[in-house]
Design a protein around this motif. Structure first.
Motif, PDB file in Angstrom:
ATOM      1  N   GLN A 108      58.954 -11.392  41.394  1.00  9.52           N
ATOM      2  CA  GLN A 108      58.398 -10.799  40.175  1.00  9.52           C
ATOM      3  C   GLN A 108      57.931 -11.878  39.204  1.00  9.52           C
ATOM      4  OE1 GLN A 108      57.648  -7.559  40.986  1.00  9.52           O
ATOM      5  NE2 GLN A 108      58.404  -6.934  38.975  1.00  9.52           N
ATOM      6  N   GLN A 109      58.706 -12.942  39.089  1.00  9.48           N
ATOM      7  CA  GLN A 109      58.307 -14.043  38.196  1.00  9.48           C
ATOM      8  C   GLN A 109      57.061 -14.747  38.723  1.00  9.48           C
ATOM      9  OE1 GLN A 109      61.916 -16.513  36.924  1.00  9.48           O
ATOM     10  NE2 GLN A 109      62.742 -15.207  38.543  1.00  9.48           N
ATOM     11  N   VAL A 110      57.052 -15.042  40.012  1.00  4.84           N
ATOM     12  CA  VAL A 110      55.917 -15.757  40.602  1.00  4.84           C
ATOM     13  C   VAL A 110      54.639 -14.940  40.481  1.00  4.84           C
ATOM     14  CG1 VAL A 110      54.994 -16.737  42.752  1.00  4.84           C
ATOM     15  CG2 VAL A 110      57.402 -17.077  42.142  1.00  4.84           C
ATOM     16  N   ASN A 111      54.770 -13.624  40.545  1.00  5.53           N
ATOM     17  CA  ASN A 111      53.596 -12.752  40.443  1.00  5.53           C
ATOM     18  C   ASN A 111      52.874 -12.879  39.108  1.00  5.53           C
ATOM     19  OD1 ASN A 111      53.972 -11.758  43.019  1.00  5.53           O
ATOM     20  ND2 ASN A 111      54.937  -9.855  42.373  1.00  5.53           N
ATOM     21  N   PHE A 112      53.577 -13.314  38.068  1.00  4.17           N
ATOM     22  CA  PHE A 112      52.922 -13.518  36.778  1.00  4.17           C
ATOM     23  C   PHE A 112      51.975 -14.725  36.811  1.00  4.17           C
ATOM     24  CE2 PHE A 112      56.703 -11.161  35.257  1.00  4.17           C
ATOM     25  CZ  PHE A 112      56.075 -10.195  34.480  1.00  4.17           C
ATOM     26  N   GLY A 113      52.148 -15.592  37.780  1.00  5.45           N
ATOM     27  CA  GLY A 113      51.440 -16.866  37.809  1.00  5.45           C
ATOM     28  C   GLY A 113      52.338 -17.940  37.228  1.00  5.45           C
ATOM     29  N   PRO A 114      51.882 -19.196  37.213  1.00 12.17           N
ATOM     30  CA  PRO A 114      52.703 -20.271  36.642  1.00 12.17           C
ATOM     31  C   PRO A 114      53.080 -19.970  35.189  1.00 12.17           C
ATOM     32  CG  PRO A 114      50.881 -21.172  37.898  1.00 12.17           C
ATOM     33  CD  PRO A 114      50.633 -19.695  37.804  1.00 12.17           C
ATOM     34  N   ARG A 115      54.373 -20.108  34.882  1.00 10.03           N
ATOM     35  CA  ARG A 115      54.887 -19.757  33.554  1.00 10.03           C
ATOM     36  C   ARG A 115      54.882 -20.987  32.657  1.00 10.03           C
ATOM     37  NH1 ARG A 115      55.983 -18.666  38.277  1.00 10.03           N
ATOM     38  NH2 ARG A 115      58.153 -19.336  38.235  1.00 10.03           N
ATOM     39  N   VAL A 116      53.695 -21.506  32.419  1.00  8.62           N
ATOM     40  CA  VAL A 116      53.527 -22.697  31.590  1.00  8.62           C
ATOM     41  C   VAL A 116      53.489 -22.279  30.122  1.00  8.62           C
ATOM     42  CG1 VAL A 116      52.003 -24.641  31.061  1.00  8.62           C
ATOM     43  CG2 VAL A 116      52.271 -23.868  33.433  1.00  8.62           C
ATOM     44  N   ALA A 136      54.185 -13.128  29.156  1.00 11.39           N
ATOM     45  CA  ALA A 136      54.453 -11.892  29.889  1.00 11.39           C
ATOM     46  C   ALA A 136      55.753 -11.982  30.683  1.00 11.39           C
ATOM     47  CB  ALA A 136      53.283 -11.579  30.825  1.00 11.39           C
ATOM     48  N   CYS A 137      55.987 -13.119  31.318  1.00 10.73           N
ATOM     49  CA  CYS A 137      57.217 -13.278  32.093  1.00 10.73           C
ATOM     50  C   CYS A 137      58.430 -13.295  31.165  1.00 10.73           C
ATOM     51  CB  CYS A 137      57.165 -14.552  32.919  1.00 10.73           C
ATOM     52  SG  CYS A 137      58.589 -14.759  34.005  1.00 10.73           S
ATOM     53  N   GLY A 138      58.320 -13.959  30.028  1.00  9.53           N
ATOM     54  CA  GLY A 138      59.422 -13.967  29.078  1.00  9.53           C
ATOM     55  C   GLY A 138      59.785 -12.573  28.620  1.00  9.53           C
ATOM     56  N   ASP A 139      58.768 -11.758  28.352  1.00  5.97           N
ATOM     57  CA  ASP A 139      59.021 -10.370  27.948  1.00  5.97           C
ATOM     58  C   ASP A 139      59.716  -9.606  29.073  1.00  5.97           C
ATOM     59  OD1 ASP A 139      57.761 -10.949  25.555  1.00  5.97           O
ATOM     60  OD2 ASP A 139      55.865  -9.992  26.111  1.00  5.97           O
ATOM     61  N   TYR A 140      59.323  -9.875  30.314  1.00  8.94           N
ATOM     62  CA  TYR A 140      59.954  -9.235  31.472  1.00  8.94           C
ATOM     63  C   TYR A 140      61.427  -9.619  31.567  1.00  8.94           C
ATOM     64  CZ  TYR A 140      61.365  -8.979  36.397  1.00  8.94           C
ATOM     65  OH  TYR A 140      62.070  -8.768  37.564  1.00  8.94           O
ATOM     66  N   GLY A 195      66.151 -15.829  39.286  1.00  7.85           N
ATOM     67  CA  GLY A 195      66.332 -14.657  40.135  1.00  7.85           C
ATOM     68  C   GLY A 195      67.784 -14.424  40.509  1.00  7.85           C
ATOM     69  N   VAL A 196      68.505 -15.488  40.816  1.00  6.22           N
ATOM     70  CA  VAL A 196      69.932 -15.367  41.126  1.00  6.22           C
ATOM     71  C   VAL A 196      70.689 -14.818  39.920  1.00  6.22           C
ATOM     72  CG1 VAL A 196      72.039 -16.685  41.580  1.00  6.22           C
ATOM     73  CG2 VAL A 196      69.987 -17.113  42.939  1.00  6.22           C
ATOM     74  N   LEU A 197      70.374 -15.317  38.729  1.00  8.25           N
ATOM     75  CA  LEU A 197      71.103 -14.882  37.537  1.00  8.25           C
ATOM     76  C   LEU A 197      70.763 -13.433  37.163  1.00  8.25           C
ATOM     77  CD1 LEU A 197      71.057 -18.082  35.298  1.00  8.25           C
ATOM     78  CD2 LEU A 197      72.753 -17.325  36.976  1.00  8.25           C
ATOM     79  N   SER A 237      51.717 -27.816  44.459  1.00  9.58           N
ATOM     80  CA  SER A 237      51.139 -26.472  44.445  1.00  9.58           C
ATOM     81  C   SER A 237      51.671 -25.617  45.595  1.00  9.58           C
ATOM     82  CB  SER A 237      49.613 -26.558  44.525  1.00  9.58           C
ATOM     83  OG  SER A 237      49.215 -27.263  45.698  1.00  9.58           O
ATOM     84  N   GLN A 238      52.494 -26.195  46.462  1.00 11.45           N
ATOM     85  CA  GLN A 238      53.073 -25.445  47.585  1.00 11.45           C
ATOM     86  C   GLN A 238      54.462 -24.877  47.291  1.00 11.45           C
ATOM     87  OE1 GLN A 238      51.455 -28.707  48.464  1.00 11.45           O
ATOM     88  NE2 GLN A 238      49.749 -27.267  48.458  1.00 11.45           N
ATOM     89  N   ASP A 239      54.916 -24.972  46.049  1.00  9.37           N
ATOM     90  CA  ASP A 239      56.213 -24.385  45.682  1.00  9.37           C
ATOM     91  C   ASP A 239      56.032 -22.881  45.525  1.00  9.37           C
ATOM     92  OD1 ASP A 239      58.722 -23.763  44.806  1.00  9.37           O
ATOM     93  OD2 ASP A 239      58.630 -24.936  42.953  1.00  9.37           O
ATOM     94  N   THR A 240      55.914 -22.197  46.657  1.00  9.19           N
ATOM     95  CA  THR A 240      55.546 -20.782  46.702  1.00  9.19           C
ATOM     96  C   THR A 240      56.630 -19.951  47.396  1.00  9.19           C
ATOM     97  OG1 THR A 240      54.323 -21.253  48.743  1.00  9.19           O
ATOM     98  CG2 THR A 240      53.062 -21.275  46.682  1.00  9.19           C
ATOM     99  N   MET A 241      56.434 -18.636  47.408  1.00  6.95           N
ATOM    100  CA  MET A 241      57.449 -17.715  47.913  1.00  6.95           C
ATOM    101  C   MET A 241      57.736 -17.898  49.397  1.00  6.95           C
ATOM    102  SD  MET A 241      58.787 -15.958  45.520  1.00  6.95           S
ATOM    103  CE  MET A 241      59.718 -14.884  46.591  1.00  6.95           C
ATOM    104  N   GLU A 242      56.794 -18.399  50.171  1.00  6.24           N
ATOM    105  CA  GLU A 242      57.030 -18.529  51.613  1.00  6.24           C
ATOM    106  C   GLU A 242      58.171 -19.483  51.928  1.00  6.24           C
ATOM    107  OE1 GLU A 242      53.922 -20.891  53.778  1.00  6.24           O
ATOM    108  OE2 GLU A 242      52.999 -20.919  51.783  1.00  6.24           O
ATOM    109  N   HIS A 243      58.552 -20.313  50.983  1.00  6.87           N
ATOM    110  CA  HIS A 243      59.624 -21.275  51.216  1.00  6.87           C
ATOM    111  C   HIS A 243      60.971 -20.803  50.651  1.00  6.87           C
ATOM    112  CE1 HIS A 243      56.554 -24.015  52.588  1.00  6.87           C
ATOM    113  NE2 HIS A 243      55.901 -23.875  51.450  1.00  6.87           N
TER     114      HIS A 243
END
Length: 344
Positions: free
Chosen positions: A61-69, A77-81, A159-161, A311-317
């Protein structure tokens, strides 16, 4: 996650004064001591199951927002989530907004997000992770200016928390301690080769919180920081500063992880000392906090996971099994700590 790290020197072997007889005796004594320690270890109390698939969902869900810079729409948006999710799980939420100045002079509109469960309970455990994304992929071979997706380096710990918060909220049997979850902002903007401050430009959110706690005179029994806790085959050595500043907490967590069957993740050896968000908490807030962080064993050329700051720090890993090992261990820690002291 900060770039700078220091290797702690191993203890020197003492002078060769004891020959084979005493060495054998020492081994026997060590074995006896370990057996006694195991016999004295407190019984594992019943603790609810940590759902790895749910934690994976929170990471995605966090990654779906895009990079949270910081200073971007995705960050807000991610912070509000995160705020809404903590509130949904019955946590009392404090949003600590502040303006952070980066090592290169940029002003960031930052937000530490604090969720408190059972805020009246005097015995408190602090759990934390950073939720922002690094603004540049400086370890990438080609696209160094792109922001990091930050699936592992940021979103995995959050996500763990969030899953721990969900587990607590749905159980009839609560852990018996107060729990504070802090999502630190503006952790990952540093640069160890250019910044000149103590933290190399990293850890801006935790520095701010440590000097301006969300509750006056707030304290906790101890704290646990999660950083990069979702990669396949992750290994968590005993981080050097954690051993220096909160050794008893390190021994408790790694011991419980072993008893739960996660010793292949929680490695019983001392690792590098990492500049991370637990340092301001230890040094300024005076709360003993340990860092559960992925560091590779016996690899001085590449300390962290392979996709770190790229840029490869993605969900597949991201591996639900790793999330499970970390999350279930922390749930057990909370329920162990919530047991009344003997004789009470």
């Amino acid at each position: 996650m900060p770039f700078r790290f220091n290797l702690l020197p191993a203890g020197k072997i003492s002078a060769i004064l004891f020959l084979s007889l005493l060495a054998i005796q020492g081994c026997n004594n060590s074995t006896s001591s370990e057996q006694t320690s195991e016999q004295q270890a407190p019984k594992l109390v019943p603790a609810p199951a940590f759902n790895a698939d749910s934690a994976y969902h929170f990471v995605k869900q966090q990654v779906n927002f895009g990079p949270r810079v910081p200073n971007t729409a995705a960050h807000k948006a991610c912070g509000d989530y995160l705020v809404a999710t903590l509130r949904k799980f019955g946590f009392q939420v404090t949003e600590q907004t502040f303006v952070a100045t980066t090592f290169d002079g940029k002003k960031l509109n930052a937000r530490n997000i604090i969720g408190s469960y059972n805020p009246q309970e005097p015995k408190r455990i602090l759990l934390a992770s950073h939720w922002d994304s690094r603004p540049f992929s400086d370890q990438d071979s080609t696209v160094k200016t792109k922001p990091v997706p930050a699936a592992n380096d940021g979103a995995s710990g959050v996500g763990v928390l969030l899953e721990i918060a969900r587990v607590i909220s749905t159980q009839a049997q609560k852990p018996g301690v107060g729990v504070d979850i802090i999502f630190f902002d503006a952790e990952d903007w540093g640069n160890s080769s250019e910044a000149t401050d103590e933290y190399s430009g990293f850890c801006l959110g935790s520095q701010h919180w440590a000097a301006n706690k969300h509750v006056p005179n707030y304290t906790a029994y101890f704290g646990v920081l999660l950083d990069m806790v979702g990669a396949k085959g992750a290994t968590f050595q005993k981080e050097g500063y954690s051993v220096q500043m909160a050794d008893e907490v390190v021994r408790e967590i790694w011991g419980l992880a072993s008893r739960l069957g996660y010793s292949n993740y929680f490695i019983d050896q001392r690792g590098a000392a990492i500049t991370d968000d637990h340092l301001p908490v230890n040094k300024v807030a005076r709360i003993p906090m340990v860092d559960i962080i992925h560091t590779q064993q016996n690899n001085l050329s590449h300390t962290f996971f392979d996709q770190w700051h790229t840029s490869q720090d993605t969900m597949e890993h991201i591996d639900p099994k790793t999330l499970k090992a970390v999350g279930q261990t922390l749930v057990q820690v909370l329920y162990q700590e919530g047991q009344p002291e003997p004789g009470m």
